[in-house]
Design a protein around this motif. Structure first.
Motif, short mmCIF file in Angstrom:
data_model
loop_
_atom_site.label_atom_id
_atom_site.label_comp_id
_atom_site.label_asym_id
_atom_site.label_seq_id
_atom_site.Cartn_x
_atom_site.Cartn_y
_atom_site.Cartn_z
N VAL A 122 1.01 -1.24 0.28
CA VAL A 122 0.04 0.08 0.14
C VAL A 122 0.90 1.16 -0.11
N GLN A 123 1.83 1.31 0.85
CA GLN A 123 2.78 2.44 0.96
C GLN A 123 3.47 2.73 -0.39
N VAL A 124 4.02 1.61 -0.92
CA VAL A 124 4.56 1.79 -2.37
C VAL A 124 3.45 2.41 -3.35
N ILE A 125 2.37 1.82 -3.31
CA ILE A 125 1.65 2.10 -4.48
C ILE A 125 1.24 3.62 -4.22
N LEU A 126 0.82 4.01 -2.74
CA LEU A 126 0.40 5.41 -2.66
C LEU A 126 1.47 6.48 -3.15
N GLU A 127 2.77 6.04 -3.21
CA GLU A 127 3.89 6.79 -3.51
C GLU A 127 3.83 6.92 -5.14
N HIS A 128 3.60 5.93 -5.74
CA HIS A 128 3.46 5.89 -7.14
C HIS A 128 2.10 6.21 -7.98
N LEU A 129 0.97 6.40 -6.85
CA LEU A 129 -0.04 6.78 -7.76
C LEU A 129 -0.12 8.27 -8.13
N LYS A 130 -0.42 8.67 -9.30
CA LYS A 130 -0.42 9.94 -9.54
C LYS A 130 -1.55 10.84 -9.08
N LYS A 131 -1.70 12.39 -9.00
CA LYS A 131 -2.40 13.11 -8.49
C LYS A 131 -3.82 12.73 -8.86
N GLY A 132 -4.65 12.40 -7.94
CA GLY A 132 -6.13 12.24 -8.34
C GLY A 132 -6.53 10.46 -8.55
N GLY A 133 -5.21 9.83 -8.20
CA GLY A 133 -5.23 8.54 -8.26
C GLY A 133 -5.96 7.80 -7.23
N LEU A 134 -6.40 6.38 -7.15
CA LEU A 134 -7.19 5.88 -6.42
C LEU A 134 -6.57 4.60 -5.82
N LEU A 135 -6.63 4.19 -4.49
CA LEU A 135 -6.05 2.95 -3.96
C LEU A 135 -7.48 2.41 -3.35
N ILE A 136 -8.08 1.14 -4.00
CA ILE A 136 -9.15 0.55 -2.97
C ILE A 136 -8.66 -0.79 -2.55
N LEU A 137 -8.97 -0.92 -1.08
CA LEU A 137 -8.69 -2.11 -0.43
C LEU A 137 -10.15 -2.52 -0.06
N VAL A 138 -10.28 -3.87 -0.34
CA VAL A 138 -11.67 -4.58 0.07
C VAL A 138 -11.35 -5.64 0.93
#
Ligand code: SAM
Length: 193
Positions: A122-138
């Motif tokens: 999650v931490q790596v993906i948050l760093e590499h999300l672009k502005k406005g990007g979305l990370l979803i955890l189910v």
């Protein structure tokens, strides 16, 4: 009227992800989320799909083929090792990522996502999300180990700075047997690490 959690997660992805985007399915499983992502980004987009089980990746590949989707980057490795696989051109350019936690439905129920590797990814993906990007955890928390993963993730996402991220929790509070719920994190600005 009120969407179940998985359809709601897919609605969010479909609203955001555009043709040509780069996206991640961090837990391919039977490939339902990979298929949604693949249809959103179409031929010109990039989908990274991770799972530690060969069986899951085979089923995901089969599902993509049945739905006439192009080949995707299906990787048999932990999502925690994302950076070993992410191409440099995709750095800080991820539009969306989804984690469907727990065990593979129809598979070995003892193979589950674990708090530390989920948090690392999650931490790596948050760093590499672009502005406005979305990370979803189910988040599934009814199985053994699930409540520990849930609690660690909730502690982490509640600590995210409000100026940097919007964090939404979505789920039904009157269902029996530990129903799954969603955490959706929208990145509001690029951060300098
Ligand atoms: N999204 C899937 C679908 O649409 O069918 C369901 C995913 S299933 C609930 C969870 C999956 O996470 C399992 O297939 C399991 O093998 C996988 N998994 C467990 N630990 C993992 C890890 N560290 N990295 C990547 N995948 C992992």
């Amino acid at each position: 009227m009120l969407k179940r959690v998985i359809p709601y997660a897919h609605t969010l992805l479909k609203e955001l992800v555009q043709v040509g985007d780069t996206v991640i399915d961090a837990t391919c499983g039977n490939g339902h989320d990979t298929l949604v992502l693949s249809e959103c980004v179409a031929e010109t987009g990039t989908v990274y799909g991770f799972d530690i089980q060969a069986q899951a990746l085979e089923e995901t590949r089969r599902r993509l083929t049945v739905h006439n989707q192009p080949e995707r980057l299906l990787i048999q490795d932990s999502h925690a090792n994302l950076l070993d696989h992410l191409k440099v051109q995709d750095y800080h350019n991820i539009t969306a990522a989804i984690f469907n936690l727990g065990y593979l439905p129809g598979g070995d129920k003892s193979i589950i996502t674990t708090p530390q590797s989920t948090l690392d990814a999650v931490q790596v993906i948050l760093e590499h999300l672009k502005k406005g990007g979305l990370l979803i955890l189910v988040i599934y928390h009814g199985h053994e180990g699930g409540s520990d993963e849930r609690d660690q993730l909730l502690t982490y996402v509640q600590s995210l700075e409000q100026k940097d991220y919007d964090v939404l929790q979505y789920g039904f509070v009157n269902q029996k047997n530990n129903p799954p719920f969603i955490i959706a994190i929208e990145k509001k600005r690029m951060l300098i690490y």
